[in-house]
Enzyme design. Structure first.
Site, mmCIF file in Angstrom:
data_model
loop_
_atom_site.group_PDB
_atom_site.id
_atom_site.type_symbol
_atom_site.label_atom_id
_atom_site.label_comp_id
_atom_site.label_asym_id
_atom_site.label_seq_id
_atom_site.Cartn_x
_atom_site.Cartn_y
_atom_site.Cartn_z
ATOM 1 N N ARG A 2 0.844 -1.192 0.000
ATOM 2 C CA ARG A 2 0.000 0.000 0.000
ATOM 3 C C ARG A 2 0.881 1.244 0.000
ATOM 4 O O ARG A 2 1.896 1.294 0.701
ATOM 5 C CB ARG A 2 -0.936 0.021 1.220
ATOM 6 N N HIS A 52 0.063 -0.124 -10.081
ATOM 7 C CA HIS A 52 -0.718 -0.990 -9.193
ATOM 8 C C HIS A 52 -1.270 -2.201 -9.944
ATOM 9 O O HIS A 52 -2.446 -2.557 -9.835
ATOM 10 C CB HIS A 52 -1.868 -0.204 -8.549
ATOM 11 N N GLU A 69 -4.294 7.037 -5.705
ATOM 12 C CA GLU A 69 -4.407 6.265 -6.942
ATOM 13 C C GLU A 69 -5.785 6.451 -7.566
ATOM 14 O O GLU A 69 -6.786 6.289 -6.869
ATOM 15 C CB GLU A 69 -4.158 4.777 -6.663
#
Length: 311
Positions: free
Chosen positions: A236, A286, A265
């Site tokens: 994270r 990601h 994000e």
């Protein structure tokens, strides 16, 4: 029994069109899939829902109170930091995440990031495309340092299934691996992260984002690392103080960083790390978890959890 009124708020993140969805369709659901959901249309979409499926849409109590029939939130991810868990607990709403679905996909991505850092892959690729190899007086290019990982010391933070899988991959390369104590757990007898950092050649983060781990990597912890140490984060973004990391990278007080996650994000175009263009910084969007097999496993487990709840 009438069908459970259900919504999937951000189905686009799972890419359902590329997956086998037969098990989902067999559930007793009246399911509406929205590819994306913004704050502007969230309340209208959850108002009549008994069940919400969601990946990253923020579900705070201020929004959930507008869904009086809600009984179940199925998070199509491991983390539940986008859900107001306290509100759900008080109001009898079951929150169910999915664990372990992306272990192999994320582990191989972690290894890919490390190998790219260790071999200076991106810089050599850049030089090849610029024609510098063709113009070289020698048979090879060798101006960028390459780290041989065998014998190097890796420190892993977070030793669940994923951390264990990464440990195995690192050891297969001949690396020495240490596992840091869980932050915030005084009963954990393993060495603390701060104790391990001065001797680390690689630090790889695989822990959840909690109050104890937020900005775990900060100015102080970065100052403990070797100037050759690599930092990898596939967990994270909030685990890292990004401003402190950028400063360390620019000052070359650490060797490099490879990040699959950022604090915000998608990141804004002017995000400092995105704008930095540093040779010792790699960023991927990601997508460590997105292998087809991983996403199918995620869907299958999410359906299993939901089926058990309905039963």
């Amino acid at each position: 029994m009438s069908k459970w009124r259900s919504v999937f708020l951000d189905a686009e993140t799972l890419g359902l069109d590329s997956l086998d969805t037969r098990a989902l369709k067999q559930l007793n659901l009246s399911l509406t899939c929205y590819q994306q959901t913004s704050e502007a249309n969230l309340l209208a979409r959850i108002a009549d829902a008994d069940i919400i499926l969601v990946n990253k849409v923020q579900l705070e109590g201020a929004s959930l109170c507008h869904a009086p029939h809600l009984k179940y939130i199925g998070v199509t991810a491991t983390g539940t930091n986008n859900i107001d868990l306290e509100y759900c607990k008080k109001n009898g709403i079951r929150v169910q995440n999915v664990e372990g679905y992306g272990t192999d996909s994320v582990a191989q991505h972690t290894l890919m990031l490390l190998l790219n850092l260790a071999t200076n892959f991106s810089q050599y690729q850049r030089d090849i495309k610029a024609g510098r190899w063709s113009k070289s007086p020698h048979f090879c290019l060798s101006q960028y340092d390459v780290m041989e990982l065998a014998g190097k010391h890796a420190v892993i933070v977070g030793h669940g299934d994923l951390g264990k899988r990464v440990e195995g991959l690192f050891k297969a390369l001949g690396m020495q691996v240490s596992i840091a104590a869980r932050p915030g757990n005084p009963n954990d007898t393993r060495p603390s992260l701060n104790t391990l950092l001065p001797k680390a050649d690689v630090v790889s983060l695989h822990c959840p984002l909690t109050r104890d781990t937020e900005k775990l990597i900060n100015r102080d912890t970065l100052s403990l690392m070797k100037p050759t140490c690599f930092l990898i984060n596939t967990a994270r973004g909030g685990l890292i103080d990004e401003a402190a990391l950028l400063q360390a990278l620019k000052a070359q007080t650490i060797g490099g960083a490879a990040l699959d996650v950022l604090t915000v994000e998608p990141p804004p175009e002017n995000h400092p790390l995105m704008q930095a263009s540093l040779p010792n910084l790699l960023i991927t969007p990601h997508n460590a978890w997105i292998a087809n097999a991983s996403r199918q496993r995620l869907l299958n487990k999410a359906v299993e959890h939901l089926a058990a709840f309905i039963a």
